[in-house]
Enzyme design. Structure first.
Site, mmCIF file in Angstrom:
data_model
loop_
_atom_site.group_PDB
_atom_site.id
_atom_site.type_symbol
_atom_site.label_atom_id
_atom_site.label_comp_id
_atom_site.label_asym_id
_atom_site.label_seq_id
_atom_site.Cartn_x
_atom_site.Cartn_y
_atom_site.Cartn_z
ATOM 1 N N LEU A 8 9.024 -0.106 -12.041
ATOM 2 C CA LEU A 8 8.164 0.869 -12.718
ATOM 3 C C LEU A 8 6.712 0.612 -12.307
ATOM 4 O O LEU A 8 6.121 -0.402 -12.679
ATOM 5 C CB LEU A 8 8.334 0.754 -14.231
ATOM 6 N N GLN A 73 6.812 10.058 -11.433
ATOM 7 C CA GLN A 73 6.607 10.304 -12.860
ATOM 8 C C GLN A 73 5.284 11.056 -12.989
ATOM 9 O O GLN A 73 4.213 10.472 -12.907
ATOM 10 C CB GLN A 73 6.568 8.991 -13.647
ATOM 11 N N GLU A 154 7.928 -3.210 -30.745
ATOM 12 C CA GLU A 154 6.660 -3.313 -30.020
ATOM 13 C C GLU A 154 5.577 -3.824 -30.962
ATOM 14 O O GLU A 154 5.604 -3.565 -32.168
ATOM 15 C CB GLU A 154 6.259 -1.958 -29.449
ATOM 16 N N LYS A 350 -14.256 -12.137 21.946
ATOM 17 C CA LYS A 350 -13.650 -10.894 21.476
ATOM 18 C C LYS A 350 -12.772 -10.299 22.557
ATOM 19 O O LYS A 350 -13.198 -10.151 23.703
ATOM 20 C CB LYS A 350 -14.745 -9.896 21.081
ATOM 21 N N HIS A 362 -20.277 -24.149 24.380
ATOM 22 C CA HIS A 362 -21.285 -23.858 23.360
ATOM 23 C C HIS A 362 -22.165 -22.665 23.714
ATOM 24 O O HIS A 362 -22.378 -22.347 24.877
ATOM 25 C CB HIS A 362 -22.198 -25.070 23.083
#
Length: 449
Positions: A8, A73, A154, A350, A362
């Site tokens: 649910l 629902q 409840e 990259k 470096h």
């Protein structure tokens, strides 16, 4: 018995104060609902139906990689109404496991124990209950004098005596599909919430002399639901503790578990050491005998064995065995390091492949490049890969030596065994076995003043 699960997940989650549906919020690296789906699958159920409503497109997109079905629902009229939406897609002869989509701590063992109790008792319905020290907010289990199920009340409908009961309804059930759907059609909204309670169907089944079982679980932690950001953070903490424990018991050393954050789906080989303030996210995979950290963040990356990564950031990178990375290196998506590569401090890479044994020690940027074996890239080297419109490739063949402070203006290829002089700007291809130097002439001018 044929098993199906109905999750649910149609609620709005107003207390989250968010545009996202509640089950879409992430905990321990993935959306809440995916934790629930994973537990259901690990419990042995493959036929899964998710009831969606608020933010259904988001939930469906999150679950797109899972083999599940969805039902809608339209109006959120309670748990009973939500389950009724699944009637058309669940076979009447099925046994259905019903649970909420906002309980990311649920474990497969608890679900398996519930289903086994249901099978052994040959019950029409079985409720998973838990004794809680602080049951506030949960429906209470009412039993008769013989200890059998009477009904669930409840909290908003409970009186003061009923609120003292410690045994609570977890919201997790097993049902005979045909009988629970029949009972649901007889429920009403005459309650404090004005909703169709799933718990009322249990009471109706009890009145019809159907067998209602209770499986009292000791997994109080498992059934915690997420209603607000505080509970989300609490669930995050519990899941991280579970993951850290799992890793340590499998042979991974965490020097400081409290400062180590590892997502649920991460895999790490034995004898790897994770130092403090390290974050490993997503579907990352790490090999054996690595040393990671401190202060390292790895996302969705594949790391080989005997790799050392110190104080660095990796995103969707692939790193082969025996590489040495950092400190303060940044590996961006589509970066591949082959075996024995060194990437040192303040190096950004990259969308590049770095060949076996090559070194970028470096202060360099390498983008859109292919670098061969045994290459040395001197300090301050930049691949100039972007002209403002397009990206271009740089290729360094095997055993190239790039002098410090070299600019490589792409597209450009440096042939094998070639050298570039320090401070050069290389904008044309360099043949193999060549020294390439490009510098303005040095001038000496008298100082004034």
């Amino acid at each position: 018995m044929k098993l199906s699960a109905v999750i649910l997940a149609a609620g709005k989650g107003l207390r989250m104060r968010s545009d996202l549906p509640k089950v879409a919020h992430r905990v321990a690296g993935k959306p809440i609902i995916l934790h629930v789906i994973q537990a259901v699958k690990e419990a042995g159920i493959e036929d899964i139906v998710v009831v969606v409503g608020h933010g259904r497109e988001v939930v469906q997109e999150i679950c797109s990689g899972e083999k599940i079905r969805f039902v809608l629902q339209e109006q959120q009229l309670g748990t009973g109404h939500a389950l009724m939406q699944a009637e058309a897609v669940v076979a009447p002869e099925d046994t259905i496991l019903v649970l909420a989509g906002d309980i990311p701590l649920i474990q497969a063992t608890s679900l398996q124990q519930l289903m086994e109790s249901h099978r052994q008792k040959q019950a029409t319905a079985t409720v998973l209950s838990v004794n809680m020290q602080n049951p506030s907010g949960y429906g209470r289990i009412l039993r008769d004098q013989q200890g059998a199920f009477l009904r669930i009340i409840e909290e908003k409908d409970a009186n003061d005596e009923e609120k003292k009961i410690k045994e609570i309804n977890s919201g997790i059930y097993c049902f005979c599909a045909r009988k629970v759907f029949s009972a649901l059609h007889s429920t009403s909204t005459r309650n404090a919430q004005g909703e169709y309670y799933l718990t009322e169907a249990l009471e109706l089944l009890k009145n019809q002399q159907e067998s209602i079982g209770i499986f009292l679980s000791d997994g109080e932690e498992d059934i915690y639901g997420i209603n607000d950001r505080v509970q989300l953070a609490q669930a995050e903490n519990i899941l991280r503790q579970r993951k850290n424990r799992e890793l340590m018991l499998s042979g991974v050393s965490l020097m400081d578990p409290a400062s180590t954050f590892i997502d649920s789906d991460v895999l790490i080989g034995h004898d790897t050491i994770i130092l403090p303030f390290t974050i490993i996210e997503g579907n990352s995979r790490l090999g054996e005998r690595c040393e990671i950290g401190p202060g390292t963040r790895i996302s969705d990356s594949i790391i080989g064995s005997e790799v050392k990564i110190e104080s660095s950031r990796l995103i969707q990178a692939s790193v082969a065995d025996r590489c040495n990375i950092g400190p303060f290196a940044y590996l961006r998506p589509e970066t591949t390091l082959l075996e024995g590569v060194k990437v040192g401090d303040f190096v950004e890479i990259k969308k590049s492949t770095i060949g076996t044994g090559s070194k970028i020690p470096h202060l360099s940027y390498v983008g859109d490049a292919t670098i061969g074996q045994g290459v040395n890239v001197g300090a301050g080297t930049i691949t100039c890969n972007y002209d403002g419109k397009n990206k271009y490739q740089t290729v360094l063949e095997d055993r190239v030596f790039i002098g410090s402070n070299t600019n490589l203006v792409a597209p450009v290829r440096i042939g094998e065994n070639s050298i570039t002089g320090a401070g050069s700007t290389i904008s044309r291809d360099v043949p193999p076995h060549t020294l390439a130097v490009e510098r303005a002439g040095q001038k000496h001018l008298p100082r004034k003043g």
